[in-house]
Motif scaffolding. Structure first.
Motif, mmCIF file in Angstrom:
data_model
loop_
_atom_site.group_PDB
_atom_site.id
_atom_site.type_symbol
_atom_site.label_atom_id
_atom_site.label_comp_id
_atom_site.label_asym_id
_atom_site.label_seq_id
_atom_site.Cartn_x
_atom_site.Cartn_y
_atom_site.Cartn_z
ATOM 1 N N CYS A 263 -10.488 4.585 -12.966
ATOM 2 C CA CYS A 263 -9.387 5.104 -12.400
ATOM 3 C C CYS A 263 -8.527 5.606 -13.505
ATOM 4 O O CYS A 263 -7.967 6.816 -13.580
ATOM 5 C CB CYS A 263 -8.603 4.148 -11.622
ATOM 6 N N LEU A 294 -8.625 4.520 -6.032
ATOM 7 C CA LEU A 294 -7.279 4.553 -6.739
ATOM 8 C C LEU A 294 -6.474 4.258 -5.551
ATOM 9 O O LEU A 294 -5.368 3.448 -5.483
ATOM 10 C CB LEU A 294 -6.941 6.079 -7.342
ATOM 11 N N SER A 298 -4.405 0.470 -6.070
ATOM 12 C CA SER A 298 -3.088 0.845 -6.372
ATOM 13 C C SER A 298 -2.086 0.228 -5.370
ATOM 14 O O SER A 298 -0.730 0.427 -5.368
ATOM 15 C CB SER A 298 -2.782 2.359 -6.455
ATOM 16 N N GLN A 299 -2.629 -0.620 -4.475
ATOM 17 C CA GLN A 299 -1.859 -1.556 -3.630
ATOM 18 C C GLN A 299 -1.937 -2.981 -4.025
ATOM 19 O O GLN A 299 -3.106 -3.214 -4.491
ATOM 20 C CB GLN A 299 -2.178 -1.373 -2.112
ATOM 21 N N SER A 337 -2.328 -3.437 -10.457
ATOM 22 C CA SER A 337 -2.036 -2.730 -9.187
ATOM 23 C C SER A 337 -0.958 -1.771 -9.613
ATOM 24 O O SER A 337 -0.996 -0.576 -9.268
ATOM 25 C CB SER A 337 -1.913 -3.273 -8.003
ATOM 26 N N LEU A 340 -1.768 1.236 -11.680
ATOM 27 C CA LEU A 340 -2.715 2.027 -11.028
ATOM 28 C C LEU A 340 -1.878 3.029 -10.094
ATOM 29 O O LEU A 340 -2.023 4.266 -9.829
ATOM 30 C CB LEU A 340 -3.927 1.505 -10.413
ATOM 31 N N SER A 341 -0.615 2.434 -9.410
ATOM 32 C CA SER A 341 0.393 3.195 -8.679
ATOM 33 C C SER A 341 0.887 4.237 -9.535
ATOM 34 O O SER A 341 1.463 5.410 -8.909
ATOM 35 C CB SER A 341 1.181 2.328 -8.048
ATOM 36 N N THR A 344 -1.316 7.367 -10.152
ATOM 37 C CA THR A 344 -1.206 8.119 -8.898
ATOM 38 C C THR A 344 -0.067 9.246 -9.083
ATOM 39 O O THR A 344 -0.159 10.222 -8.371
ATOM 40 C CB THR A 344 -1.086 7.388 -7.641
#
Length: 350
Positions: A263, A294, A298-299, A337, A340-341, A344
């Motif tokens: 990711c 992703l 991302s949660q 996470s 990763l958010s 996005t």
């Protein structure tokens, strides 16, 4: 060996019970432990059969044990290596995302190594992941210069959110009081670290009016291993991750770390370099699968698997088992996470 007190200082020699170094040179293959002696810095001494004392610092042993469980390359180094042109030794001049993604990888690496976590506050769930406050829970040095520099800043600073730290380390701030938080020359410092590890080499190239240091690949095995891992995650129905120095068998979060690396490579706009051997349709399917990963990771807690491609069917179970085996580290994985958010939001993913 010939000091007045007969005491020899050893650092990181694999512990007081190993047979090597001074013991082998002195012809004493075995060591007889003596009662521990307090020596200010937590040192302990052992007495060899010929009566010599050998001192070691227990902290050296714990540091070595931790490093043996860490991969040879950090997440930042893996992303940089994927982005570098093998022979030319430099990144694409049109890549605007990699600098920001590398700062995010620093936060990711600190979380995986147990140095930072989300602040333990039940009210944090009222805020988006990226806006939740993180804190230092272990300020022990990692041995990686960039990680230790970031850790030191986080320890000395007020507590801030995941997105705030990535922005500040990237220099994305209008607050002149916080401009000092920017980590400078990250790509060059990472490249020099890879040179020290024998992965890259340094050359000088002439670009019209100036010379520039470049870092072509010296050990292609490292980059090949990263490419194989990426293709394994994005094209295989069942993901298998063999143990190797770049992903030790006894390392925690092996599957999750690999998913995060993929990711991060996507966010840094270097993922295509690992998929160059695939056909056009296979590459398109791989990119679609990264979108799914992703969205899922991302949660927090991780979202449910929603793959339509039949790829990576075991990833959800594998990462869940890793988290269940490390229940005490959930606040650290929450940071993962959150990063990763943030990824996005990069323009390449919109």
């Amino acid at each position: 060996m010939a000091s007045t007190a007969g005491l020899t200082r050893r650092r990181g020699g694999g512990g007081g019970g190993s047979n090597g170094g001074d013991e082998e040179r002195s012809g004493s293959p075995s060591i007889r432990p003596s009662p521990s002696e307090s020596r200010g810095g937590g040192e302990t001494s052992y007495t060899t059969e010929n009566g010599h004392k050998i001192a070691f610092d227990p902290r050296d042993i714990s540091e070595n044990q931790e490093r043996n469980k860490q991969p040879k390359l950090t997440l930042m180094e893996e992303i940089l290596l994927l982005g570098l042109k093998d022979k030319q030794g430099y990144l694409s001049f049109w890549n605007d995302n990699i600098s920001y993604a590398l700062r995010g990888c620093i936060v990711l690496e600190l979380a995986f190594r147990g140095r930072i976590s989300m602040q333990k506050d039940s009210s944090r769930r009222r805020f988006p992941l990226a806006d939740r406050i993180i804190e230092v829970i272990d300020d022990t040095q990692t041995g990686e210069v960039l990680l230790d520099e970031a850790l030191k800043m986080m320890k000395a600073s007020e507590k801030m959110s995941v997105s705030a730290w990535i922005d500040l380390m990237s220099g994305e701030t209008w607050n002149l009081m916080k401009i000092g938080y920017q980590l400078k020359q990250v790509r060059e410092r990472l490249a020099k670290g890879l040179v020290d590890k024998g992965i890259l080499r340094t050359e000088k190239r002439n670009f019209l009016l100036f010379d520039m240091a470049t870092h072509p690949v010296a050990d292609g095995g490292a980059k090949d291993e990263i490419r194989r891992r990426v293709r394994n995650v994005l094209t295989s129905r069942t993901v298998v991750l063999p143990g190797n120095p770049f992903l030790p068998e006894d390392m925690d979060f092996r599957f999750l770390r690999t998913v995060v690396m993929v990711c991060a490579a996507y966010a840094a706009n270097v993922l295509e370099n690992a998929l160059a051997t695939l056909g056009h349709e296979a590459r398109e399917r791989a990119f679609a699968h990264v979108d799914e990963l992703l969205a899922e990771y991302s949660q927090w807690p991780f979202g449910k698997r929603n793959t339509q491609s039949g790829v990576g069917q075991n990833l959800g179970q594998a990462t869940s088992e890793e988290i269940n085996n490390n229940k005490d580290r959930e606040l650290q994985i929450e940071v993962v996470s959150a990063v990763l958010s943030v990824f996005t939001r990069l323009d390449s993913l919109l």
